[in-house]
Structures are given as C-alpha cells and as structure tokens.
Design a protein around this motif. Structure first.
Motif, PDB file in Angstrom:
ATOM      1  N   SER A 254      25.176 -28.109 -65.572  1.00 42.32           N
ATOM      2  CA  SER A 254      26.109 -27.058 -65.190  1.00 42.32           C
ATOM      3  C   SER A 254      27.397 -27.726 -64.723  1.00 42.32           C
ATOM      4  O   SER A 254      27.494 -28.949 -64.643  1.00 42.32           O
ATOM      5  N   ALA A 255      28.388 -26.895 -64.401  1.00 44.41           N
ATOM      6  CA  ALA A 255      29.648 -27.441 -63.891  1.00 44.41           C
ATOM      7  C   ALA A 255      29.418 -28.233 -62.604  1.00 44.41           C
ATOM      8  O   ALA A 255      29.982 -29.313 -62.414  1.00 44.41           O
ATOM      9  N   SER A 256      28.565 -27.707 -61.726  1.00 48.17           N
ATOM     10  CA  SER A 256      28.335 -28.392 -60.445  1.00 48.17           C
ATOM     11  C   SER A 256      27.580 -29.698 -60.630  1.00 48.17           C
ATOM     12  O   SER A 256      27.876 -30.695 -59.966  1.00 48.17           O
ATOM     13  N   THR A 257      26.618 -29.760 -61.551  1.00 57.15           N
ATOM     14  CA  THR A 257      25.889 -31.017 -61.758  1.00 57.15           C
ATOM     15  C   THR A 257      26.773 -32.044 -62.454  1.00 57.15           C
ATOM     16  O   THR A 257      26.699 -33.233 -62.153  1.00 57.15           O
ATOM     17  N   GLY A 258      27.628 -31.598 -63.375  1.00 60.02           N
ATOM     18  CA  GLY A 258      28.557 -32.520 -64.032  1.00 60.02           C
ATOM     19  C   GLY A 258      29.531 -33.129 -63.046  1.00 60.02           C
ATOM     20  O   GLY A 258      29.801 -34.337 -63.067  1.00 60.02           O
ATOM     21  N   GLU A 259      30.069 -32.300 -62.156  1.00 59.58           N
ATOM     22  CA  GLU A 259      30.991 -32.784 -61.129  1.00 59.58           C
ATOM     23  C   GLU A 259      30.274 -33.751 -60.185  1.00 59.58           C
ATOM     24  O   GLU A 259      30.785 -34.825 -59.871  1.00 59.58           O
ATOM     25  N   ALA A 260      29.066 -33.388 -59.763  1.00 58.37           N
ATOM     26  CA  ALA A 260      28.289 -34.250 -58.867  1.00 58.37           C
ATOM     27  C   ALA A 260      27.974 -35.580 -59.540  1.00 58.37           C
ATOM     28  O   ALA A 260      28.010 -36.628 -58.891  1.00 58.37           O
ATOM     29  N   ASP A 261      27.668 -35.559 -60.843  1.00 60.29           N
ATOM     30  CA  ASP A 261      27.386 -36.808 -61.560  1.00 60.29           C
ATOM     31  C   ASP A 261      28.585 -37.745 -61.533  1.00 60.29           C
ATOM     32  O   ASP A 261      28.426 -38.964 -61.380  1.00 60.29           O
ATOM     33  N   MET A 262      29.790 -37.204 -61.685  1.00 64.98           N
ATOM     34  CA  MET A 262      30.999 -38.046 -61.648  1.00 64.98           C
ATOM     35  C   MET A 262      31.193 -38.660 -60.251  1.00 64.98           C
ATOM     36  O   MET A 262      31.477 -39.845 -60.119  1.00 64.98           O
ATOM     37  N   TYR A 263      31.028 -37.839 -59.217  1.00 67.94           N
ATOM     38  CA  TYR A 263      31.144 -38.354 -57.850  1.00 67.94           C
ATOM     39  C   TYR A 263      30.080 -39.410 -57.565  1.00 67.94           C
ATOM     40  O   TYR A 263      30.357 -40.451 -56.967  1.00 67.94           O
ATOM     41  N   ASN A 264      28.847 -39.130 -57.996  1.00 67.49           N
ATOM     42  CA  ASN A 264      27.748 -40.063 -57.745  1.00 67.49           C
ATOM     43  C   ASN A 264      27.930 -41.374 -58.499  1.00 67.49           C
ATOM     44  O   ASN A 264      27.572 -42.440 -57.989  1.00 67.49           O
ATOM     45  N   ALA A 265      28.491 -41.321 -59.700  1.00 59.63           N
ATOM     46  CA  ALA A 265      28.749 -42.548 -60.460  1.00 59.63           C
ATOM     47  C   ALA A 265      29.773 -43.424 -59.735  1.00 59.63           C
ATOM     48  O   ALA A 265      29.593 -44.641 -59.619  1.00 59.63           O
ATOM     49  N   SER A 266      30.823 -42.806 -59.208  1.00 64.14           N
ATOM     50  CA  SER A 266      31.833 -43.571 -58.457  1.00 64.14           C
ATOM     51  C   SER A 266      31.254 -44.120 -57.163  1.00 64.14           C
ATOM     52  O   SER A 266      31.533 -45.259 -56.779  1.00 64.14           O
ATOM     53  N   ALA A 267      30.422 -43.326 -56.488  1.00 62.88           N
ATOM     54  CA  ALA A 267      29.775 -43.794 -55.254  1.00 62.88           C
ATOM     55  C   ALA A 267      28.868 -44.982 -55.556  1.00 62.88           C
ATOM     56  O   ALA A 267      28.834 -45.962 -54.799  1.00 62.88           O
ATOM     57  N   GLU A 268      28.151 -44.916 -56.660  1.00 63.82           N
ATOM     58  CA  GLU A 268      27.267 -46.025 -57.039  1.00 63.82           C
ATOM     59  C   GLU A 268      28.075 -47.291 -57.353  1.00 63.82           C
ATOM     60  O   GLU A 268      27.645 -48.400 -57.020  1.00 63.82           O
ATOM     61  N   MET A 269      29.229 -47.141 -57.952  1.00 61.89           N
ATOM     62  CA  MET A 269      30.085 -48.302 -58.208  1.00 61.89           C
ATOM     63  C   MET A 269      30.476 -48.969 -56.886  1.00 61.89           C
ATOM     64  O   MET A 269      30.458 -50.200 -56.775  1.00 61.89           O
ATOM     65  N   LEU A 270      30.819 -48.165 -55.881  1.00 64.45           N
ATOM     66  CA  LEU A 270      31.172 -48.728 -54.571  1.00 64.45           C
ATOM     67  C   LEU A 270      29.966 -49.401 -53.923  1.00 64.45           C
ATOM     68  O   LEU A 270      30.101 -50.452 -53.291  1.00 64.45           O
ATOM     69  N   ARG A 271      28.777 -48.807 -54.066  1.00 63.87           N
ATOM     70  CA  ARG A 271      27.558 -49.433 -53.528  1.00 63.87           C
ATOM     71  C   ARG A 271      27.357 -50.814 -54.145  1.00 63.87           C
ATOM     72  O   ARG A 271      27.073 -51.780 -53.446  1.00 63.87           O
ATOM     73  N   ARG A 272      27.504 -50.901 -55.445  1.00 60.10           N
ATOM     74  CA  ARG A 272      27.298 -52.177 -56.139  1.00 60.10           C
ATOM     75  C   ARG A 272      28.371 -53.191 -55.806  1.00 60.10           C
ATOM     76  O   ARG A 272      28.156 -54.399 -55.958  1.00 60.10           O
ATOM     77  N   ALA A 273      29.516 -52.711 -55.331  1.00 62.34           N
ATOM     78  CA  ALA A 273      30.580 -53.615 -54.890  1.00 62.34           C
ATOM     79  C   ALA A 273      30.380 -54.048 -53.438  1.00 62.34           C
ATOM     80  O   ALA A 273      31.176 -54.807 -52.903  1.00 62.34           O
ATOM     81  N   GLY A 274      29.324 -53.538 -52.787  1.00 62.34           N
ATOM     82  CA  GLY A 274      29.002 -53.975 -51.432  1.00 62.34           C
ATOM     83  C   GLY A 274      29.282 -52.985 -50.328  1.00 62.34           C
ATOM     84  O   GLY A 274      29.091 -53.291 -49.151  1.00 62.34           O
TER      85      GLY A 274
END
Length: 138
Positions: free
Chosen positions: A3-23
């Motif tokens: 849905s629109a909300s899951t697609g938006e959440a996926d984008m936010y979560n992908a960016s958050a995961e990138m920051l996690r992997r950067a430390g």
C-alpha cells in the motif's frame, strides 16, 4: 500487503538501515495499522542522493550517533553527521556550496507526529491512501 503506507515505510526503513550499517544506532519504530494494513512507522529517514550516492561516501559522512524510533531526519546536500543524537525532527538542506558539519549535536524537540486519519476525514488523495498525516509539532 502493499500500500502507499507500506511503500513509504519501506523507503524510510531502507534509509534507516543504511545509517545503521554506517555505525549509527537507529531505533526500530512501532507497528501500526493505518487503514487496517500492518506497517512499521518510523523513524522517518530520508537520505537524498545529493547527500551520498555510494556506500563509500555514506561511510565517510556518518560516524556514530543515534536516532529515536519516533524521529524524522531529512538530509540533502553536503552534510557530515558525527555523533548526532536525534529525538525529534531535523532537516538538513545546505544551500549552494555550503557544507554542514554536525559534531556531537543533541537535538530534542516535539518532532513530527504521524496521526491516523479519522474515519470519513477529508484529506488529499495522497494522504488518504496512506491512512495517516504527518503533523509538524516543532
């Protein structure tokens, strides 16, 4: 379900995961069900391509720090995030050739709240289809 909300959440979560992997320590957000669709809402992290386009560039620009589960972070342009502690909302958009260097900033504010739409509430289509609105509290 998608849905629109899951697609938006996926984008936010992908960016958050990138920051996690950067430390960076980025908390996981709570689960919600806007329009009856299960989704993890937050933190809302948007990393624009102008901030970092490669892992190498991201690793150079992010060192340590933390973001709470209910925070919102928008980063565009030439920014360096060292030991940023965010509990609320922060938007970084340097102009022109300006470089923003964050070093040990502790930002705490009321942030942006994700507010579920009430049954029958009138809202623009792009808001209605995701089932919640973003209300800036700061």
């Amino acid at each position: 379900p998608e849905s629109a909300s899951t697609g938006e959440a996926d984008m936010y979560n992908a960016s958050a995961e990138m920051l996690r992997r950067a430390g960076m320590n980025v908390e996981y957000g709570p689960k919600a069900e806007p329009l009856g669709i299960p989704v993890t809402l937050g933190p809302q992290v948007h990393l624009a391509p102008s901030f970092a386009t490669t892992w190498f560039e991201l690793m150079k620009k992010v060192k340590g720090g933390s973001i709470s589960a209910t925070s919102s972070l928008v980063v565009e342009g030439d920014c360096n995030l060292k030991n940023l502690e965010l509990d609320g909302a922060l938007v970084l958009k340097p102009c022109g050739k300006t470089v923003v260097k964050i070093d040990g900033l502790r930002e705490s504010n009321k942030g942006w709240e994700l507010v579920p739409l009430e049954k029958g509430e009138k809202a623009p289509e792009e808001i209605a289809m995701r089932g919640y609105k973003l209300v800036q509290k700061w």
